[in-house]
Design a protein around this motif. Structure first.
Motif, PDB file in Angstrom:
ATOM      1  N   HIS A 120       0.709  -1.341   0.069  1.00  7.54           N
ATOM      2  CA  HIS A 120      -0.352  -0.141  -0.187  1.00  7.54           C
ATOM      3  C   HIS A 120       0.996   0.995  -0.365  1.00  7.54           C
ATOM      4  O   HIS A 120       0.727   2.413   0.041  1.00  7.54           O
ATOM      5  CB  HIS A 120      -1.182  -0.182   1.573  1.00  7.54           C
ATOM      6  N   ARG A 121       2.336   1.686   1.078  1.00  3.04           N
ATOM      7  CA  ARG A 121       2.897   2.050   0.660  1.00  3.04           C
ATOM      8  C   ARG A 121       3.498   2.304  -0.634  1.00  3.04           C
ATOM      9  O   ARG A 121       4.008   3.604  -0.606  1.00  3.04           O
ATOM     10  CB  ARG A 121       4.064   2.234   1.501  1.00  3.04           C
ATOM     11  N   ALA A 122       3.714   1.587  -1.067  1.00  2.86           N
ATOM     12  CA  ALA A 122       4.285   1.698  -2.973  1.00  2.86           C
ATOM     13  C   ALA A 122       3.132   1.855  -3.939  1.00  2.86           C
ATOM     14  O   ALA A 122       3.960   2.152  -4.947  1.00  2.86           O
ATOM     15  CB  ALA A 122       4.565   0.230  -3.585  1.00  2.86           C
ATOM     16  N   ALA A 123       1.838   1.596  -3.890  1.00  5.52           N
ATOM     17  CA  ALA A 123       0.775   2.179  -4.903  1.00  5.52           C
ATOM     18  C   ALA A 123       0.058   2.346  -4.466  1.00  5.52           C
ATOM     19  O   ALA A 123      -0.648   2.727  -2.972  1.00  5.52           O
ATOM     20  CB  ALA A 123       0.446  -0.173  -5.450  1.00  5.52           C
ATOM     21  N   PRO A 124      -1.039   2.545  -4.927  1.00  7.60           N
ATOM     22  CA  PRO A 124      -1.843   3.700  -4.733  1.00  7.60           C
ATOM     23  C   PRO A 124      -3.473   2.189  -4.392  1.00  7.60           C
ATOM     24  O   PRO A 124      -4.208   3.591  -3.908  1.00  7.60           O
ATOM     25  CB  PRO A 124      -2.622   4.250  -6.444  1.00  7.60           C
ATOM     26  N   ASP A 125      -3.203   0.904  -5.101  1.00  2.00           N
ATOM     27  CA  ASP A 125      -4.292   0.184  -4.760  1.00  2.00           C
ATOM     28  C   ASP A 125      -5.279   0.352  -3.473  1.00  2.00           C
ATOM     29  O   ASP A 125      -3.960   0.068  -2.140  1.00  2.00           O
ATOM     30  CB  ASP A 125      -3.578  -1.047  -5.209  1.00  2.00           C
ATOM     31  N   GLN A 126      -6.163   0.385  -3.476  1.00  2.00           N
ATOM     32  CA  GLN A 126      -6.689  -0.017  -2.318  1.00  2.00           C
ATOM     33  C   GLN A 126      -6.984  -0.981  -1.663  1.00  2.00           C
ATOM     34  O   GLN A 126      -7.488  -1.467   0.021  1.00  2.00           O
ATOM     35  CB  GLN A 126      -8.202   0.833  -2.077  1.00  2.00           C
ATOM     36  N   GLU A 127      -6.074  -2.286  -2.397  1.00  2.00           N
ATOM     37  CA  GLU A 127      -6.724  -3.593  -1.558  1.00  2.00           C
ATOM     38  C   GLU A 127      -4.989  -4.177  -2.243  1.00  2.00           C
ATOM     39  O   GLU A 127      -4.664  -3.680  -3.759  1.00  2.00           O
ATOM     40  CB  GLU A 127      -7.644  -3.844  -2.391  1.00  2.00           C
TER      41      GLU A 127
ATOM     42  N   SER B  46      -7.570   0.218   2.560  1.00  2.00           N
ATOM     43  CA  SER B  46      -8.403   1.980   2.274  1.00  2.00           C
ATOM     44  C   SER B  46      -7.099   2.518   3.314  1.00  2.00           C
ATOM     45  O   SER B  46      -7.070   3.527   3.098  1.00  2.00           O
ATOM     46  CB  SER B  46      -9.269   1.515   1.854  1.00  2.00           C
ATOM     47  N   ASP B  47      -7.259   1.877   4.519  1.00  2.00           N
ATOM     48  CA  ASP B  47      -7.639   3.031   5.848  1.00  2.00           C
ATOM     49  C   ASP B  47      -6.173   2.371   6.178  1.00  2.00           C
ATOM     50  O   ASP B  47      -5.713   3.083   7.778  1.00  2.00           O
ATOM     51  CB  ASP B  47      -8.747   2.079   6.626  1.00  2.00           C
ATOM     52  N   SER B  48      -4.675   1.852   5.672  1.00  2.00           N
ATOM     53  CA  SER B  48      -3.789   1.694   6.033  1.00  2.00           C
ATOM     54  C   SER B  48      -3.768   1.033   7.047  1.00  2.00           C
ATOM     55  O   SER B  48      -2.935   2.117   8.375  1.00  2.00           O
ATOM     56  CB  SER B  48      -3.080   3.113   5.873  1.00  2.00           C
TER      57      SER B  48
ATOM     58  N   ASP C 144      -2.972  -0.772  11.052  1.00  2.00           N
ATOM     59  CA  ASP C 144      -1.995  -0.940  10.988  1.00  2.00           C
ATOM     60  C   ASP C 144      -1.798  -2.812  11.034  1.00  2.00           C
ATOM     61  O   ASP C 144      -2.327  -3.933  11.133  1.00  2.00           O
ATOM     62  CB  ASP C 144      -1.763  -0.920  13.118  1.00  2.00           C
ATOM     63  N   MET C 145      -0.164  -3.674  11.357  1.00  2.00           N
ATOM     64  CA  MET C 145       0.272  -5.285  11.591  1.00  2.00           C
ATOM     65  C   MET C 145      -1.626  -6.058  12.254  1.00  2.00           C
ATOM     66  O   MET C 145      -1.531  -7.254  11.964  1.00  2.00           O
ATOM     67  CB  MET C 145       0.997  -5.236  12.516  1.00  2.00           C
ATOM     68  N   PRO C 146      -1.662  -5.412  13.578  1.00  2.00           N
ATOM     69  CA  PRO C 146      -2.617  -6.668  14.201  1.00  2.00           C
ATOM     70  C   PRO C 146      -3.589  -6.462  12.916  1.00  2.00           C
ATOM     71  O   PRO C 146      -4.346  -7.528  12.828  1.00  2.00           O
ATOM     72  CB  PRO C 146      -2.944  -5.936  15.526  1.00  2.00           C
ATOM     73  N   THR C 147      -4.237  -5.298  13.323  1.00  2.00           N
ATOM     74  CA  THR C 147      -5.713  -5.571  11.938  1.00  2.00           C
ATOM     75  C   THR C 147      -5.108  -6.196  10.293  1.00  2.00           C
ATOM     76  O   THR C 147      -6.718  -6.919   9.768  1.00  2.00           O
ATOM     77  CB  THR C 147      -6.239  -3.668  11.526  1.00  2.00           C
ATOM     78  N   ALA C 148      -4.318  -5.447  10.159  1.00  2.00           N
ATOM     79  CA  ALA C 148      -3.837  -6.546   8.577  1.00  2.00           C
ATOM     80  C   ALA C 148      -3.599  -7.739   8.798  1.00  2.00           C
ATOM     81  O   ALA C 148      -4.262  -8.301   7.792  1.00  2.00           O
ATOM     82  CB  ALA C 148      -2.787  -6.043   8.009  1.00  2.00           C
ATOM     83  N   THR C 149      -3.417  -8.290   9.746  1.00  2.00           N
ATOM     84  CA  THR C 149      -3.015  -9.492  10.102  1.00  2.00           C
ATOM     85  C   THR C 149      -4.345 -10.664   9.566  1.00  2.00           C
ATOM     86  O   THR C 149      -5.075 -11.405   9.443  1.00  2.00           O
ATOM     87  CB  THR C 149      -2.430 -10.015  11.277  1.00  2.00           C
ATOM     88  N   ARG C 150      -5.366  -9.779  10.822  1.00  2.00           N
ATOM     89  CA  ARG C 150      -6.799 -10.055  10.656  1.00  2.00           C
ATOM     90  C   ARG C 150      -7.935 -10.717   9.154  1.00  2.00           C
ATOM     91  O   ARG C 150      -8.247 -11.160   9.018  1.00  2.00           O
ATOM     92  CB  ARG C 150      -7.713  -9.834  11.785  1.00  2.00           C
ATOM     93  N   ARG C 151      -6.988  -9.238   9.017  1.00  2.00           N
ATOM     94  CA  ARG C 151      -7.760  -9.249   7.527  1.00  2.00           C
ATOM     95  C   ARG C 151      -7.260 -10.211   6.405  1.00  2.00           C
ATOM     96  O   ARG C 151      -7.654 -11.144   5.451  1.00  2.00           O
ATOM     97  CB  ARG C 151      -8.183  -7.600   6.721  1.00  2.00           C
TER      98      ARG C 151
END
Length: 463
Positions: free
Chosen positions: A304-311, A344-346, A348-355
């Motif tokens: 997400h830091r490298a690309a404009p994609d929301q997913e 899309s909402d940048s 954190d690691m715990p949230t991204a891990t759950r997703r």
């Protein structure tokens, strides 16, 4: 255990010998075999045939996988020969050949004990780069999938040590095959050298698996869970994932053997040691996922830091060795699953891990049917261009020794102008990353990979 592009390997120079499988009487002496060909294998052959018809060249140079095993002892030629022949007898996939017809395939097989090895002395090499150039070229030519044998052995002998090298077209092997192969070939060599029976457990044949898989896949329709998974994914995303920061190039997914691009670049990195990997695994579990979800979460954040994609969306290979009968079989036991993580909402690691954990659950059924059968039912999407693979090698006997460097999985060059492949390997010593990406525009990929590695290191250092 490293997974290296062959020219990145570190085989010591010495006397190079090629071992070429032959059968008396050639294919004309083989038996017609009624077992069906897998979708993966058939499509692979058709792509190679189309390439040959278009270019008048064989299409094998970028679709092989291989192995290098170092032995710290003088080479016994009789034991090497015996080990290779025993391995060919053990794995039926090395004694079968599929002939491509207009609208079907025909399989021919030869029994155990009918394959012999011709020993061809190539010469003595004093420099590793020249040695590997020779081996790579030989493997490129020998592994063309339209011919048998689509595999070859080589040995490099020195006064007090030697190396066994092996390469086979992808239709015959996958990554897990070769992780197991390093142990099997070592055990078969030592058994032959010592004049004792080998200790390998019996294994079943990939040809039996292919036949059963083909029957189930051909009977599937649009209601199959894999079709539904891919339909939902493609409806949402429009196509299979690609690495968005790359500028599109003139590369067609229908031309897997594109020779217009230079060989892809590759990177091999040790991401975490064993203790750090255990920390990451614990943190991932606390967040509601597992190690794979944690790795995908870090990759999604870096992406997400490298690309404009929301997913963040990738294709993940999953092994289809769902029965212990296939655990040590040589073959192409791979399905493909789509995985998407909302960034899309940048998060954190715990949230991204759950997703990521949910994305893995949502996509898991995608690999339960061959991707090419899914394409027949949905209409052919482009071939995957952004692929992330995870493999755990710790369950293999001698995994610790192999991880120390005496055995490496090898791969051929790739010439794609827009593919990005990342392999994440959990080994006894920790976590390794291997990657390949376009040589013409590597800029966007390298910062992404560096950011991913840094995020993993900082996360694992939090305890």
């Amino acid at each position: 255990m490293d997974f290296l592009q062959i020219l990145d390997d570190h085989v010591e120079p010495g006397g190079l010998v090629e071992w070429i499988p032959t059968v008396e009487g050639g294919l004309g002496s083989w038996q017609r075999d009624g077992r069906q060909t897998s979708h993966n294998h058939e499509q692979h052959l058709r792509a190679a045939f189309e390439y040959r018809a278009r270019t008048q060249r064989e299409g094998g140079r970028e679709s092989w996988l291989g192995l290098a095993i170092d032995f710290d002892e003088p080479m016994s030629v009789p034991a090497v020969r015996a080990a290779m022949l025993a391995w060919i007898d053990r794995h039926e996939v090395l004694r079968t050949h599929v002939v491509l017809k207009y609208d079907h395939t025909e399989r021919y097989s030869t029994p155990r004990g009918t394959v012999h090895l011709t020993m061809s002395r190539i010469g003595w090499y004093t420099e590793t780069p020249l040695l590997l150039e020779q081996v790579a070229g030989s493997f490129d030519r020998a592994t063309a999938p339209l011919h048998w044998p689509a595999y070859r052995f080589s040995t490099v002998a020195r006064a007090e040590s030697f190396t066994i090298l092996f390469a086979a077209d992808h239709s015959l092997v996958d990554g897990y095959s070769l992780v197991t192969a390093q142990y099997e070939l070592t055990e078969l060599y030592h058994a032959a050298r010592d004049g004792r029976p080998h200790t390998l457990a019996p294994t079943n044949s990939y040809i039996e698996f292919s036949d059963a898989e083909r029957g189930r896949a051909d009977a599937a329709d649009g209601s199959h869970p894999a079709v539904q998974t891919w339909r939902e994914f493609l409806t949402t995303h429009g196509s299979v994932p690609r690495f968005a920061p790359l500028t599109p190039v003139d590369s067609s997914p229908e031309e897997p053997f594109d020779i217009e691009h230079p060989p892809q670049q590759s990177r091999t990195v040790r991401l975490l040691d064993d203790a750090q990997t255990q920390v990451l695994e614990s943190l991932s579990a606390e967040a509601g996922g597992n190690l794979v979800a944690g790795l995908l979460a870090a990759m999604a954040i870096a992406y997400h830091r490298a690309a404009p994609d929301q997913e963040f969306a990738v294709v993940m290979p999953r092994h289809t060795r769902n029965d212990r009968a296939w655990l040590h079989a040589l073959g192409w036991f791979v399905g493909l699953s789509p995985v998407a993580v909302d960034v899309s909402d940048s998060p954190d690691m715990p949230t991204a891990t759950r997703r990521a954990a949910q994305g893995l659950r949502d996509g898991r059924h995608g690999a339960s049917l061959p991707f090419l059968r899914v394409a027949e039912l949905l209409g052919p999407p482009p071939a995957p261009r952004f692929v992330v693979s995870y493999m755990d090698t710790r369950g293999t006997p001698t995994a610790t020794d192999a991880d120390a460097g005496w055995a490496r999985v090898l791969r051929s060059h790739s010439y794609s102008g827009d593919e990005v492949y990342i392999w994440l390997n959990r080994t006894p010593s920790g976590l390794r990353m291997h990657s390949r990406f376009p040589a013409e525009q590597p800029g966007p990929v390298l910062p992404f990979l560096g950011d991913f590695a840094q995020l993993l290191a900082s996360t694992a250092a939090t305890l």
